[in-house]
Design an enzyme around this catalytic site. Sequence first.
Site, PDB file in Angstrom:
ATOM      1  CG  ASP A   1      -0.342  -0.217   2.539  1.00  0.00           C
ATOM      2  OD1 ASP A   1       0.901  -0.163   2.635  1.00  0.00           O
ATOM      3  OD2 ASP A   1      -1.084  -0.449   3.513  1.00  0.00           O
TER       4      ASP A   1
ATOM      5  CG  ASN B   1      -9.093   0.091  11.085  1.00  0.00           C
ATOM      6  OD1 ASN B   1      -8.163  -0.659  10.796  1.00  0.00           O
ATOM      7  ND2 ASN B   1      -9.436   1.118  10.337  1.00  0.00           N
TER       8      ASN B   1
ATOM      9  CG  HIS C   1      -5.924  -1.116   8.192  1.00  0.00           C
ATOM     10  ND1 HIS C   1      -5.965   0.236   8.438  1.00  0.00           N
ATOM     11  CD2 HIS C   1      -4.649  -1.479   8.450  1.00  0.00           C
ATOM     12  CE1 HIS C   1      -4.773   0.653   8.811  1.00  0.00           C
ATOM     13  NE2 HIS C   1      -3.951  -0.368   8.832  1.00  0.00           N
TER      14      HIS C   1
ATOM     15  CD  GLU D   1      -8.720   2.046   6.716  1.00  0.00           C
ATOM     16  OE1 GLU D   1      -8.653   1.143   7.576  1.00  0.00           O
ATOM     17  OE2 GLU D   1      -8.112   3.130   6.821  1.00  0.00           O
TER      18      GLU D   1
END
Length: 252
Positions: free
Chosen positions: A70, A141, A143, A148
């Site tokens: 990413d 969270n 991810h 996400e």
Amino acid sequence: MDVRIFPNAHAVDAFAAREIAALIQARAAGGKLCVLGLAAGVTPIAVYRALIDLRQQGLSFANVATFNVDEYYPIAPSSPGSFTRFMRENFLDHVDLDPANVHELDGSLEVQRVAEHCAHYERAIVAAGGIDLQLLGIGRNGHIGFNEPGSPRTTRTRLVTLDTVTRRDAQDSFGGDEVPQQAITMGIDSILCARRILLLAVGGQKAAIVTSAVEAAVTDQVPASFLQEHANASVYLDPAAAERLSRFSQPE
Ligand code: GLP
């Protein structure tokens, strides 16, 4: 899912580095390219350091190709928060990789060119023979990469919007600058196509999400839970990251 708890973070990193090194050597012995998917973030830094040490002891990366998972968007590769810069400084610049085998997501493209860049990235992964081993961290969270909560199972490399938790957690690497609102990330499906996946998590701040990812139902609200559907994914934890797993809190 294969979940292994190591005595400490150092043991997690050392074991992961040895596994990656063994794979590189096995592929080299067969005259094959070893294709690695690489994650940025604090967690894998010591793995990259261990691999650099192994390079100094003679391990060659000449048969290795890499794909970064990413990158922020928009961002210049030279920006302090850029994952392209991170990966070069923490790993790529210190080993004997052929620059032609290094694949990076470009956060500096004009927005009209991003979709084609993502499609090209997917084609490059296929052309390299697919990813042999994907190294991952996990966001608080849930991810993986920058997929996400809410990211569907079918996603491929694309532009995404970052959620508030992610941007807050990234603030330190951006100093006083604003964290970009978007990112380019390999998708869940791109990641699940890897033949081997290693997810590393250390520290108590990851304990709750690790438990959701490995022990609760698979859900797009916890993207890392999709790894449960992969036949060859392992999660390597230190005791703090593992402290909420039922094997500890509810021992038989
Ligand atoms: C980052 C990256 C991920 C990384 C995760 C955890 O924002 N998008 O690739 O694995 O969040 O980061 P860290 O290891 O710093 O906790």
